[in-house]
Design a protein around this motif. Structure first.
Motif, PDB file in Angstrom:
ATOM      1  N   GLU A   1       0.824  -1.205   0.044  1.00  0.00           N
ATOM      2  CA  GLU A   1       0.148   0.171  -0.026  1.00  0.00           C
ATOM      3  C   GLU A   1       0.730   1.199  -0.093  1.00  0.00           C
ATOM      4  O   GLU A   1       0.524   2.286  -0.552  1.00  0.00           O
ATOM      5  CB  GLU A   1      -0.918  -0.043   1.126  1.00  0.00           C
ATOM      6  CG  GLU A   1      -2.045  -1.089   1.160  1.00  0.00           C
ATOM      7  CD  GLU A   1      -1.512  -2.502   1.457  1.00  0.00           C
ATOM      8  OE1 GLU A   1      -2.119  -3.486   1.168  1.00  0.00           O
ATOM      9  OE2 GLU A   1      -0.257  -2.754   1.944  1.00  0.00           O
ATOM     10  N   GLN A   2       2.037   1.305   0.677  1.00  0.00           N
ATOM     11  CA  GLN A   2       2.972   2.269   0.640  1.00  0.00           C
ATOM     12  C   GLN A   2       3.550   2.634  -0.781  1.00  0.00           C
ATOM     13  O   GLN A   2       3.435   3.681  -1.365  1.00  0.00           O
ATOM     14  CB  GLN A   2       4.082   2.141   1.609  1.00  0.00           C
ATOM     15  CG  GLN A   2       5.064   3.228   1.776  1.00  0.00           C
ATOM     16  CD  GLN A   2       6.036   3.095   2.775  1.00  0.00           C
ATOM     17  OE1 GLN A   2       6.054   2.086   3.536  1.00  0.00           O
ATOM     18  NE2 GLN A   2       6.889   3.710   3.132  1.00  0.00           N
TER      19      GLN A   2
ATOM     20  N   PHE B   1       1.921   1.655  -3.440  1.00  0.00           N
ATOM     21  CA  PHE B   1       0.434   2.293  -4.169  1.00  0.00           C
ATOM     22  C   PHE B   1       0.336   3.599  -3.877  1.00  0.00           C
ATOM     23  O   PHE B   1       0.046   4.478  -4.894  1.00  0.00           O
ATOM     24  CB  PHE B   1      -0.747   1.399  -3.907  1.00  0.00           C
ATOM     25  CG  PHE B   1      -0.644  -0.106  -4.231  1.00  0.00           C
ATOM     26  CD1 PHE B   1       0.398  -0.543  -5.127  1.00  0.00           C
ATOM     27  CD2 PHE B   1      -1.405  -1.043  -3.834  1.00  0.00           C
ATOM     28  CE1 PHE B   1       0.505  -2.015  -5.549  1.00  0.00           C
ATOM     29  CE2 PHE B   1      -1.307  -2.440  -3.954  1.00  0.00           C
ATOM     30  CZ  PHE B   1      -0.497  -2.697  -5.176  1.00  0.00           C
ATOM     31  N   ASP B   2       0.413   4.137  -2.772  1.00  0.00           N
ATOM     32  CA  ASP B   2       0.289   5.567  -2.425  1.00  0.00           C
ATOM     33  C   ASP B   2       1.300   6.301  -3.350  1.00  0.00           C
ATOM     34  O   ASP B   2       1.106   7.508  -3.909  1.00  0.00           O
ATOM     35  CB  ASP B   2       0.389   5.914  -1.008  1.00  0.00           C
ATOM     36  CG  ASP B   2      -0.800   5.476  -0.175  1.00  0.00           C
ATOM     37  OD1 ASP B   2      -1.728   5.048  -0.799  1.00  0.00           O
ATOM     38  OD2 ASP B   2      -0.578   5.097   0.972  1.00  0.00           O
TER      39      ASP B   2
END
Length: 265
Positions: free
Chosen positions: A220-221, A223-224
């Motif tokens: 998710e990091q 993706f951010d």
């Protein structure tokens, strides 16, 4: 003056540099193009033995190796050309200050003010919503079609275990490493210092790699950061295998998978 000339001539016409782990090869006249700059001083007022070198004999500077490409471009042409939506302007200005390139630093500072003014003046035409303060941060992710377009593929190999009681005994995803496949310049733009280049070092920005990986293990990091840079997921695929700890079907099931996500801008 004769002494300075003799010291300068002690350097080879083609100079190899190691800047923060990135290797550059350029001409001596490029490095000395800006009088009284740090590089001019190092390569005209010193001898090769006075400068620090890496294990392969390259002249070493402990600075940002990726941003140094823009320093070299400026020394070659005395002009500043940056990618559209360049996000490292303040850091590049810091590098310009270190290398004592006052004119480059001035242009970067002026460019920062101009870009802020342009963003503020264009915003009322983009939306009629009365809420402007909350939307300004999301405006940074808007990209015009074709600007720095490209693809980045994120891959990871993960595993998880399902016990006899299924949901009550699940050991959740464990990501061993997140890999990055893309053009070098795109990967560095998006992930910056969080990118581990040790498996494919010394690659020029216009080449491609499939051997970079990230210094963290949170998808998710990643993706951010891609979302902030204006990338959108366009495809994904995954394969997986299941194995038992023993031949007993009642034993824990170990699932191993490899997944890739393709992002485009």
């Amino acid at each position: 003056m004769a002494q300075n000339s003799s010291q300068s001539s002690a350097f080879p016409e083609i100079v190899e540099l190691n800047v923060g782990g990135q290797v550059y090869v350029t001409r001596l006249e490029t490095l000395t193009a800006a009088p009284n700059s740090l590089l001019w001083t190092k390569f005209t007022q010193s001898s090769p033995g006075d400068l620090p070198k890496d294990s392969k004999g390259r002249f070493f500077f402990d600075r940002d190796g990726f941003l140094f490409r823009y320093i070299l471009d400026y020394l070659r042409d005395s002009e500043l050309f940056l990618p559209e939506f360049f996000k490292e302007r303040k850091r590049l200005q810091k590098e310009a200050d270190f290398f004592q390139l006052s004119e480059l630093s001035r242009r970067l500072a002026a460019g920062s003010k101009d870009s802020l003014y342009a963003q503020d003046s264009a915003e009322p035409e983009e939306t009629e919503s009365p809420v402007t303060s909350s939307s300004s941060s999301s405006d940074r992710t808007v990209r015009s079609p074709g600007a720095n377009a490209g693809y980045i593929t994120i891959g990871y190999r993960g595993s998880y275990t399902i016990g006899r009681d299924i949901q009550a005994d699940v050991k959740f995803r464990r990501v061993a490493r997140i890999t990055v496949c893309s053009k070098i310049s795109l990967a560095k733009e998006v992930f910056g210092e969080t990118l581990n280049e040790s498996r494919d070092p010394d690659r020029p920005p216009d080449k491609y790699t499939a051997r970079y990986y990230l210094k963290y293990n949170f998808l998710e990091q990643a993706f951010d950061r891609l979302a902030e840079a204006g990338f959108h997921m366009v495809a994904c695929n995954s394969t997986g295998t299941c194995s038992y700890g023993s031949n007993d079907p009642g034993e824990d099931k170990m699932w191993t998978s490899y997944t890739e996500y393709v992002f485009s801008r």
